[in-house]
Design a protein around this motif. Sequence first.
Motif, short mmCIF file in Angstrom:
data_model
loop_
_atom_site.label_atom_id
_atom_site.label_comp_id
_atom_site.label_asym_id
_atom_site.label_seq_id
_atom_site.Cartn_x
_atom_site.Cartn_y
_atom_site.Cartn_z
N TYR A 1 -30.00 38.17 -3.93
CA TYR A 1 -29.85 38.54 -2.77
C TYR A 1 -28.40 39.42 -2.60
O TYR A 1 -27.58 39.50 -3.60
N ALA A 2 -28.22 40.14 -1.34
CA ALA A 2 -26.99 41.05 -1.42
C ALA A 2 -25.82 40.49 -1.75
O ALA A 2 -24.85 40.97 -2.24
N SER A 3 -25.75 39.00 -1.41
CA SER A 3 -24.13 38.41 -1.61
C SER A 3 -24.01 38.29 -3.28
O SER A 3 -22.63 37.91 -3.48
N SER A 4 -24.83 38.62 -4.01
CA SER A 4 -24.67 38.65 -5.40
C SER A 4 -23.99 39.83 -6.08
O SER A 4 -23.28 39.75 -7.20
N ALA A 5 -24.19 41.04 -5.21
CA ALA A 5 -23.72 42.07 -5.69
C ALA A 5 -23.56 43.06 -4.18
O ALA A 5 -24.29 43.98 -4.20
N LEU A 6 -22.66 42.75 -3.36
CA LEU A 6 -22.61 43.37 -2.18
C LEU A 6 -22.32 44.91 -2.19
O LEU A 6 -23.18 45.42 -1.59
N ILE A 7 -21.66 45.54 -3.14
CA ILE A 7 -21.37 46.75 -2.91
C ILE A 7 -22.73 47.54 -3.49
O ILE A 7 -23.15 48.47 -3.02
N ASP A 8 -23.16 46.88 -4.70
CA ASP A 8 -24.23 47.68 -5.46
C ASP A 8 -25.68 47.59 -4.30
O ASP A 8 -26.25 48.48 -4.24
N PHE A 9 -25.89 46.21 -3.57
CA PHE A 9 -26.91 46.14 -2.84
C PHE A 9 -26.86 47.37 -1.58
O PHE A 9 -27.88 47.78 -1.17
N ARG A 10 -25.78 47.38 -1.02
CA ARG A 10 -25.53 48.22 0.10
C ARG A 10 -25.58 49.65 -0.46
O ARG A 10 -26.44 50.45 0.43
N ARG A 11 -25.07 49.98 -1.56
CA ARG A 11 -25.61 51.30 -2.06
C ARG A 11 -27.00 51.70 -1.96
O ARG A 11 -27.52 52.80 -2.06
N LYS A 12 -27.79 50.93 -2.55
CA LYS A 12 -29.19 50.94 -2.78
C LYS A 12 -30.15 50.75 -1.67
O LYS A 12 -31.22 50.99 -1.55
N GLY A 13 -29.46 49.94 -0.61
CA GLY A 13 -30.08 50.02 0.80
C GLY A 13 -31.13 48.92 0.74
O GLY A 13 -32.18 48.89 1.21
N VAL A 14 -31.05 47.78 0.04
CA VAL A 14 -31.94 46.83 -0.11
C VAL A 14 -31.20 45.39 0.20
O VAL A 14 -29.93 45.37 -0.09
N ASP A 15 -31.75 44.25 0.54
CA ASP A 15 -31.11 43.25 0.88
C ASP A 15 -31.73 42.04 -0.30
O ASP A 15 -31.19 40.93 -0.26
N TRP A 16 -32.65 42.25 -0.93
CA TRP A 16 -33.14 41.51 -2.05
C TRP A 16 -33.53 42.44 -3.23
O TRP A 16 -34.14 43.34 -2.97
#
Length: 398
Positions: A357-372
């Motif tokens: 989930y996004a909390s494991s890699a906040l910056i990367d998840f936001r950049r990729k536009g996913v939450d899981w």
Amino acid sequence: MQFQTTPFFDITQLRADTPGCLDSLFMNSAGASLMPQPVVAAMMDYLQLETQLGGYEVERLRLEQIGRFYDEAARLLNTRPGNIAYAYSATDAYFQVLSAIPFQVGDTILTTSNDYVSNQLAFLSMQQRLGIRLLRINDLPNGDLDLTHAEELMRIHRPALVAITHIPTNSGLVLPAEEVGSLCRQYGAWYLLDAAQSVGQLPLDVTHIQPDFLVATGRKFLRGPRNTGFLYVSDRALETGLAPLFLDRRAATWTSPDSYFLQMSARRFEPQEISLLSVGLAEAIHYANQIGIEAITQQNQGLMHRLRTGLEQLDGIVLLDRGSQQSNILTFHTTRQSLPALEAALRHRRVVFTVQYASSALIDFRRKGVDWLIRLSPHYFNTLAEMDEVVDLITHFL
């Protein structure tokens, strides 16, 4: 592209040593892999002896067996046993290193946006408590690390520490560890490499990478027990006198009421309790060394080529891994089905994997536009047929 396995790579024997792979489609070596039978046998034998003699007496009798860990880890990294320390985990070793560097208010730590979550949290805590400054190196449009930006930041800010994660836990990306090492030498920064996801699946030669510190875990691609890891410490760091803030009795000798003598080798970073689990870790590293990391890497390339090629052809699947070099971690997302439904379907068909989930890699998840994302991480004991089976399962589910 065709991949040929080495003639010394006996997949039948490897799978016989790994009975868990016969009961599941195991795709979670980036989380906690399957221990080979020789690893389990070594620990069971040691533990059985402890039930008869107690831990201290067995440690005294098995000092040579325990010491084998340093030889095997040194062989794996192309270094000397004196540069190796045992640790309870890669993160434990990482924190020991951070405590050893004499940071001053205003010092800079240079890292990346792909660094491991526990490392990032430690940096943020240090920023609040110690007044250090945290800077992150930019990525290039394709996901690679921007080495030009890295050099610019080193030249301007002269960081006390450069810390990168070789392979992020949330992505198949492989960062350029050797190139970063060269820059650190050029600008005089301490260099800390988190190799938790690369040790056991990629060659790691510290004479080429030139880290001052390299941390690794046992439970992932090395196929060792949980709560094990190790730390490489360079001669430069040892000779400078760097040592963790809190010393255990293995790290130093108490010489007078108000003084101590520091252990000369990397063992100054070690905890006291290392016996049983270190035996299992030593056997796991020996197992990898006997197969050969080059053979492991070659087998893994074939597996990942088959898996990536199969999944990238599926309509509705988005592969999230970026960069010009990718590892044995594959991550994907889909909007065709909900995560609970997809997760349940895969687990029902015996696929072992990880959801992140996004909390494991906040910056990367936001950049990729996913939450899981779903993370698949096969290893050399897997087969091409298993890669095809996983692709077929996802195809039918979508």
